[in-house]
Scaffold this active site. Structure first.
Site, PDB file in Angstrom:
ATOM      1  N   GLU A 127     -61.963   2.622 -21.901  1.00 26.43           N
ATOM      2  CA  GLU A 127     -62.226   3.072 -20.629  1.00 26.43           C
ATOM      3  C   GLU A 127     -61.966   2.237 -19.405  1.00 26.43           C
ATOM      4  OE1 GLU A 127     -64.057   3.084 -23.147  1.00 26.43           O
ATOM      5  OE2 GLU A 127     -65.813   4.630 -22.911  1.00 26.43           O
ATOM      6  N   CYS A 155     -70.195   3.999 -23.163  1.00 27.36           N
ATOM      7  CA  CYS A 155     -71.489   2.829 -22.949  1.00 27.36           C
ATOM      8  C   CYS A 155     -71.829   2.729 -21.809  1.00 27.36           C
ATOM      9  CB  CYS A 155     -70.983   1.560 -23.647  1.00 27.36           C
ATOM     10  SG  CYS A 155     -70.099   0.568 -22.648  1.00 27.36           S
TER      11      CYS A 155
END
Length: 153
Positions: free
Chosen positions: A59, A87
């Site tokens: 990401e 996360c």
């Protein structure tokens, strides 16, 4: 909000996840898409081992590349497709980048921060809350992760 339809952009994220697994990385892939045009701005896979960088999550790498291409630290008209629930670090980057929507594959009860754990976007200190759609390509994402970790045991 959950949708089971698997868009073509998640297919590209899954390709990146498979490439990560082949390189010995945790199989996570991400794609940033310009929402209005459907143009893929960036694709990335986990590269933490390769780069010796704990922040080299798919990401973050995709967001960095898209921001560089757009010459802006904010991507309000963009969507992120990622094979695993982000996360806390990645959820924070998503909020700071002001991404419009996040589509993720497999949920992550242990390390996720969107629908599990800290649920970052639900916190009053979170300044931007993207729309979130989980379960896109969930089965294939989960199988990639399960097979990766079983092979290492």
């Amino acid at each position: 909000m959950t949708s089971r339809r698997q868009p073509r952009f998640m297919d590209r994220a899954l390709e990146q996840a498979r490439a990560a697994a082949a390189a010995g990385e945790v199989p996570v892939g991400a794609v940033v898409v310009e929402a209005a045009t459907g143009r893929i701005l960036a694709e990335a896979r986990n590269r933490t081992e390769e780069l010796n960088d704990p922040s080299a999550h798919a990401e973050l790498l995709a967001i960095r590349a898209a921001a560089a291409l757009m010459e802006s630290p904010r991507l309000p008209d963009c969507d992120l497709y990622v094979t695993l629930e982000p996360c806390p670090m990645c959820a924070g980057a998503i909020a700071f980048a002001r991404l419009r929507r996040v589509y993720y594959g497999a949920g992550d009860p242990k390390g996720g921060a969107v629908d599990h754990g800290v649920r970052l976007f639900d916190q009053p200190t979170c300044h931007h809350r993207p729309e979130v759609y989980g379960g896109i390509g969930e089965t294939e994402s989960a199988v990639l992760l399960r097979d990766f970790f079983q092979a290492r045991r």
